[in-house]
Design an enzyme around this catalytic site. Structure first.
Site, short mmCIF file in Angstrom:
data_model
loop_
_atom_site.label_atom_id
_atom_site.label_comp_id
_atom_site.label_asym_id
_atom_site.label_seq_id
_atom_site.Cartn_x
_atom_site.Cartn_y
_atom_site.Cartn_z
N LYS A 74 44.04 49.70 114.36
CA LYS A 74 43.07 50.13 113.34
C LYS A 74 42.02 49.02 113.20
CE LYS A 74 42.94 51.62 108.47
NZ LYS A 74 43.75 51.82 107.26
N SER A 149 43.24 56.54 105.49
CA SER A 149 42.14 55.98 106.25
C SER A 149 42.46 55.71 107.71
CB SER A 149 41.68 54.69 105.56
OG SER A 149 42.70 53.73 105.57
N SER A 173 47.52 55.49 103.60
CA SER A 173 46.67 55.59 104.79
C SER A 173 47.38 55.64 106.14
CB SER A 173 45.69 54.43 104.83
OG SER A 173 44.60 54.75 104.01
N1 GLN Z 1 43.27 57.23 100.43
C1 GLN Z 1 43.62 56.10 99.64
C2 GLN Z 1 42.39 55.35 99.21
O1 GLN Z 1 41.35 55.73 99.56
C3 GLN Z 1 44.54 55.21 100.40
C4 GLN Z 1 43.82 54.43 101.41
C5 GLN Z 1 44.67 53.41 102.09
O2 GLN Z 1 45.89 53.47 102.04
N2 GLN Z 1 43.98 52.48 102.72
O3 GLN Z 1 42.47 54.37 98.55
#
Ligand code: GLN
Length: 468
Positions: A74, A149, A173
């Site tokens: 990532k 994400s 994410s």
């Molecule tokens: N979707 C969640 C957020 O936007 C989690 C994102 C993540 O785990 N990086 O914060």
């Protein structure tokens, strides 16, 4: 077991594949792909490492644990000398000065990085549409979002472009995109894997974790990446998880399983996911397991508490991106103008919203009412988990309330996007280990244990896979 890593090793040993051939094939597929899952393709580096791996394989010195295994990273991790953009415009040309601890351990075991993978900018998002590099497309249906994400990472694994990918999970994410693309994704116990070299989103919940099509590979990767790191004071040294946990053990059946009644009764839950989840509980009961109903916090409350804390932490963490040290700079007439111009022109709308929201909840006059309240709620959530895990060994929940939405729709209705994290954020606030497994419902099943309970989770996931 179903290890893809061991299958590739077998092919290398037998000589049915060379590493260079395998890596070239995977890179070719990534180049042709229409999923937009890659920010930076590491072609030259990967091919060079592959030919070194072939020399090693030919010399018969023995294969390291991940020798010649292609993986994705990532684009929020540092890999020395390689772009680390966080999928942001501000860091689009930034090159990492060092390598993240988790990535270093994978490289030392012989793994070959193919790509820095597309994701939501700095981890901000649940649909992978908040990226300077454009949206990623779901592996199973290109008109749908891949989740976020870590969307690019989940798609690369689901398509077979990478044998595994390393995602990052702050509030879901790894788990949510794994659910949307039907692969395994593990968020380990907070502190099990070092965060050194991971761009900080919300430092108190950020976790490094593997995404894979194989449960056995999740175990292998977890063992390799875990451990105390002097550069991350929140890390600890966990026990090694042996391979024989997957051999049939009737005691696994005796584990007590809990689920949250209010998650299942929530109006936000898709009807088919609900009925599939209930069916799964019935299969477990039919197999002699004790299934217990538990109470938890309202999903909207969980999402609110998480976003208050995550926004506060990201506002602090991203304060350093002001054009003075890192990344792009837009010059202004004064230093204040430089900060303002650099940050307004180079950060996405979603990220700016979170910074403004985070600074707001931390501001004098608001912090007591909002930030401190979210912190007390977090304590109550942690207390609730401690009570629950005195009664059950595993908590099961859906990964997401809904199936992946069409591309573009989350941008029009961000509240729906925030609510897609309803079932993942609570476990993040508790620092618990939790696995998204492609079983049971259309977006998988989330298996959670108490801190340091990864072994029980993996064992249970194997059991579930066998009985479904
Ligand atoms: N979707 C969640 C957020 O936007 C989690 C994102 C993540 O785990 N990086 O914060």
């Amino acid at each position: 077991m179903d290890s893809e890593i061991l299958k590739i090793h077998e092919a290398y040993r037998q000589g049915s594949h060379t590493c260079a051939g395998l890596i070239a094939g995977r890179i070719g597929e990534l180049e042709k792909s229409s999923h937009n899952s890659v920010n930076f393709l590491l072609k030259d580096m990967a091919m060079e490492m592959a030919s070194a791996a072939d020399d090693r394989i030919r010399s018969g010195t023995g294969l390291r644990a991940l020798e010649g295994i292609p993986f994705g990273i990532k684009d929020v991790y540092m890999l020395q000398g390689i772009n680390a953009s966080g999928s942001s415009g501000i860091l689009k040309n930034y090159k990492a000065p060092y390598t993240a601890t988790a990535i270093r351990k994978l490289l030392d075991a012989g793994a070959i990085p193919l790509a820095k993978e597309n994701c939501d900018c700095f981890g901000h998002g649940s649909s992978n549409e908040n990226s300077y590099f454009g949206p990623v497309r779901n592996a199973l249906d290109e008109d749908l979002v891949p989740g976020g994400s870590s969307g690019g990472s989940a798609v690369n694994v689901a398509k077979g472009f990478t044998t595994f990918s390393i995602g990052g999970d702050t509030g879901g994410s790894i788990r949510q995109p794994s659910g949307y693309n039907r692969v395994y994704g593990l968020k380990p116990t907070y502190g099990r894997i070092s965060r050194y070299g991971l761009m900080a989103y919300a430092s108190s919940t950020d976790c490094v974790g593997p995404i894979s099509r194989s449960l056995e590979d999740i175990r292998l990767l977890l063992n390799i990446m875990s451990g105390k790191d002097a550069r991350d004071q929140t890390t600890f040294e966990p026990a090694f998880i042996p391979g024989d946990i997957f051999s049939d053990d009737p005691n696994t059946r005796k584990i007590r399983i809990g689920y949250y009644r209010n998650f299942i009764e929530s109006d936000n839950l898709d009807g088919k996911i609900r009925s599939d989840f209930i069916r799964l509980l019935n299969v477990l009961k039919d197999n002699g397991n004790e299934v217990e109903e538990l109470e938890f916090f309202d999903d909207k409350l969980l999402v609110s508490a998480y976003y208050v804390l995550a926004m506060a932490e990201t506002a602090s963490n991203l304060a350093r991106l002001d054009g003075s040290v890192y990344g792009e700079r837009v010059a202004g007439e004064s230093i204040r103008d430089q900060y303002a111009l650099t940050r307004s022109e180079n950060l996405t709308g979603e990220t700016r919203k979170r910074i403004v929201g985070g600074n707001q909840v931390l501001a004098h006059g608001y912090a007591e009412d909002i930030y401190q309240k979210a912190r007390s709620l977090r304590k109550m959530i942690t207390g609730s988990f401690s009570r629950d895990f005195r009664r059950v060994g595993i908590i099961l929940s859906p990964v997401t309330p809904n199936t992946p939405p069409p591309l573009g729709s989350s941008l029009k209705n961000p509240m729906v996007m925030y609510l897609s994290d309803a079932y993942t954020v609570g476990f993040s606030l508790g620092g618990l280990p939790t696995l998204s497994a492609p079983l049971g419902t259309g977006t998988g099943i989330q298996i959670t244990a108490e801190k340091n309970g990864e072994e029980s989770i993996l064992k249970f996931a194997k059991y579930l896979k066998d009985i479904l």
